[in-house]
Design a protein around this motif. Structure first.
Motif, PDB file in Angstrom:
ATOM      1  N   HIS A 155      35.413  76.148   7.900  1.00 37.10           N
ATOM      2  CA  HIS A 155      34.298  77.025   7.555  1.00 37.10           C
ATOM      3  C   HIS A 155      34.649  78.479   7.878  1.00 37.10           C
ATOM      4  O   HIS A 155      34.338  79.391   7.101  1.00 37.10           O
ATOM      5  CB  HIS A 155      33.037  76.579   8.306  1.00 37.10           C
ATOM      6  N   GLY A 156      35.301  78.717   9.007  1.00 38.56           N
ATOM      7  CA  GLY A 156      35.723  80.065   9.374  1.00 38.56           C
ATOM      8  C   GLY A 156      36.716  80.640   8.381  1.00 38.56           C
ATOM      9  O   GLY A 156      36.642  81.819   8.018  1.00 38.56           O
ATOM     10  N   PHE A 157      37.646  79.824   7.929  1.00 38.16           N
ATOM     11  CA  PHE A 157      38.627  80.258   6.929  1.00 38.16           C
ATOM     12  C   PHE A 157      37.924  80.690   5.648  1.00 38.16           C
ATOM     13  O   PHE A 157      38.220  81.748   5.090  1.00 38.16           O
ATOM     14  CB  PHE A 157      39.626  79.133   6.653  1.00 38.16           C
ATOM     15  N   GLU A 158      36.981  79.859   5.191  1.00 43.51           N
ATOM     16  CA  GLU A 158      36.264  80.167   3.949  1.00 43.51           C
ATOM     17  C   GLU A 158      35.455  81.454   4.081  1.00 43.51           C
ATOM     18  O   GLU A 158      35.463  82.296   3.186  1.00 43.51           O
ATOM     19  CB  GLU A 158      35.346  79.007   3.569  1.00 43.51           C
ATOM     20  N   ARG A 159      34.740  81.601   5.200  1.00 42.69           N
ATOM     21  CA  ARG A 159      33.947  82.824   5.413  1.00 42.69           C
ATOM     22  C   ARG A 159      34.852  84.039   5.529  1.00 42.69           C
ATOM     23  O   ARG A 159      34.556  85.104   4.987  1.00 42.69           O
ATOM     24  CB  ARG A 159      33.103  82.696   6.676  1.00 42.69           C
ATOM     25  N   GLY A 160      35.965  83.905   6.243  1.00 41.64           N
ATOM     26  CA  GLY A 160      36.899  85.021   6.397  1.00 41.64           C
ATOM     27  C   GLY A 160      37.511  85.446   5.078  1.00 41.64           C
ATOM     28  O   GLY A 160      37.687  86.638   4.810  1.00 41.64           O
ATOM     29  N   LEU A 161      37.828  84.475   4.244  1.00 42.67           N
ATOM     30  CA  LEU A 161      38.374  84.761   2.921  1.00 42.67           C
ATOM     31  C   LEU A 161      37.377  85.567   2.097  1.00 42.67           C
ATOM     32  O   LEU A 161      37.725  86.588   1.498  1.00 42.67           O
ATOM     33  CB  LEU A 161      38.716  83.441   2.222  1.00 42.67           C
ATOM     34  N   ALA A 162      36.127  85.137   2.109  1.00 42.89           N
ATOM     35  CA  ALA A 162      35.091  85.826   1.330  1.00 42.89           C
ATOM     36  C   ALA A 162      34.794  87.214   1.904  1.00 42.89           C
ATOM     37  O   ALA A 162      34.757  88.207   1.167  1.00 42.89           O
ATOM     38  CB  ALA A 162      33.817  84.988   1.299  1.00 42.89           C
ATOM     39  N   LEU A 163      34.578  87.295   3.216  1.00 42.55           N
ATOM     40  CA  LEU A 163      34.244  88.581   3.818  1.00 42.55           C
ATOM     41  C   LEU A 163      35.414  89.568   3.760  1.00 42.55           C
ATOM     42  O   LEU A 163      35.229  90.746   3.436  1.00 42.55           O
ATOM     43  CB  LEU A 163      33.800  88.387   5.268  1.00 42.55           C
ATOM     44  N   GLY A 164      36.608  89.084   4.070  1.00 47.26           N
ATOM     45  CA  GLY A 164      37.787  89.956   4.022  1.00 47.26           C
ATOM     46  C   GLY A 164      38.096  90.416   2.609  1.00 47.26           C
ATOM     47  O   GLY A 164      38.459  91.574   2.383  1.00 47.26           O
ATOM     48  N   GLY A 165      37.947  89.516   1.643  1.00 47.88           N
ATOM     49  CA  GLY A 165      38.178  89.889   0.246  1.00 47.88           C
ATOM     50  C   GLY A 165      37.168  90.920  -0.236  1.00 47.88           C
ATOM     51  O   GLY A 165      37.514  91.881  -0.922  1.00 47.88           O
ATOM     52  N   GLY A 173      44.948  91.583   0.609  1.00 52.89           N
ATOM     53  CA  GLY A 173      45.240  91.819   2.017  1.00 52.89           C
ATOM     54  C   GLY A 173      44.014  91.615   2.891  1.00 52.89           C
ATOM     55  O   GLY A 173      44.086  90.993   3.952  1.00 52.89           O
ATOM     56  N   GLY A 174      42.882  92.120   2.441  1.00 52.51           N
ATOM     57  CA  GLY A 174      41.636  91.936   3.186  1.00 52.51           C
ATOM     58  C   GLY A 174      41.253  90.475   3.295  1.00 52.51           C
ATOM     59  O   GLY A 174      40.821  90.005   4.349  1.00 52.51           O
ATOM     60  N   ALA A 175      41.413  89.739   2.197  1.00 50.84           N
ATOM     61  CA  ALA A 175      41.090  88.310   2.206  1.00 50.84           C
ATOM     62  C   ALA A 175      41.991  87.564   3.186  1.00 50.84           C
ATOM     63  O   ALA A 175      41.530  86.711   3.950  1.00 50.84           O
ATOM     64  CB  ALA A 175      41.226  87.728   0.804  1.00 50.84           C
ATOM     65  N   GLY A 176      43.268  87.895   3.183  1.00 51.35           N
ATOM     66  CA  GLY A 176      44.201  87.233   4.092  1.00 51.35           C
ATOM     67  C   GLY A 176      43.907  87.526   5.549  1.00 51.35           C
ATOM     68  O   GLY A 176      43.881  86.622   6.392  1.00 51.35           O
ATOM     69  N   VAL A 177      43.669  88.779   5.855  1.00 53.78           N
ATOM     70  CA  VAL A 177      43.368  89.170   7.241  1.00 53.78           C
ATOM     71  C   VAL A 177      42.047  88.544   7.683  1.00 53.78           C
ATOM     72  O   VAL A 177      41.931  88.024   8.793  1.00 53.78           O
ATOM     73  CB  VAL A 177      43.338  90.708   7.381  1.00 53.78           C
ATOM     74  N   GLY A 178      41.038  88.578   6.800  1.00 49.68           N
ATOM     75  CA  GLY A 178      39.740  87.992   7.140  1.00 49.68           C
ATOM     76  C   GLY A 178      39.837  86.496   7.382  1.00 49.68           C
ATOM     77  O   GLY A 178      39.268  85.967   8.339  1.00 49.68           O
TER      78      GLY A 178
END
Length: 167
Positions: free
Chosen positions: A57-67, A99-104
């Motif tokens: 769940h954290g990975f999915e949220r980070g991908l969306a927020l970072g992207g 880059g944002g998606a990856g970092v997030g």
């Protein structure tokens, strides 16, 4: 896929249930056991990091927020380029978004690996009192079949159901 949650009273019941599920065709990778630290699981298939924590769940949220943050940042650089810098247009936006998606995704995955899976919260009291939680991943169209089969042989099992993230 759907995940069935079974609370069984003791290790013996869990071992019998796991053996029956294996014999019925459920592969080991679809069986996950969670118990308190005082209950030795021995040969039972222990739940892994992705079953016990919120890392997915954290990975999915980070991908969306970072992207999203990367996309907005890239668009800002295009709209207001720094002095003396010629922006690369769509390629710049795509690169900053990726880059944002990856970092997030990395950041929130690392944070979430230490938080308990919210789906297991309902079972914390049972686990604390020595009962064992067995999670079984089954195809969505076979859900009713597996519930009936398990309850026919183990009426002591308490069943819950949750959807698994799409992979």
């Amino acid at each position: 896929m759907k995940r069935l949650y079974f609370v069984v009273p003791d290790k013996g019941s869990c071992q019998n249930l796991v053996a029956e599920l294996r014999d019925a065709g459920i592969p080991n990778r679809h069986l996950h056991v969670v118990a308190s630290l005082t209950v030795p699981l021995d040969d039972l298939p222990k739940a892994g990091l992705t079953q016990r924590t919120d890392i997915v769940h954290g990975f999915e949220r980070g991908l969306a927020l970072g992207g999203t943050a990367g996309l907005l940042g890239g668009m800002l650089v295009l709209a207001f380029p720094p002095a003396g810098v010629v922006a690369g247009g769509e390629a710049l936006v795509a690169a900053v978004t990726a880059g944002g998606a990856g970092v997030g995704a990395l950041a929130l995955s690392l944070i979430s690996k230490d938080s308990h899976n919210k789906d297991l919260a309902a079972f914390e009291d049972d686990i604390a009192h020595g009962r064992i939680l067995l999670m079984v991943d089954v195809p969505k169209d076979e859900l009713k079949h597996w519930k009936q089969l398990i309850l026919a042989h183990h009426p002591e099992a308490e069943i819950g159901v949750a959807a698994l993230p799409q992979t």
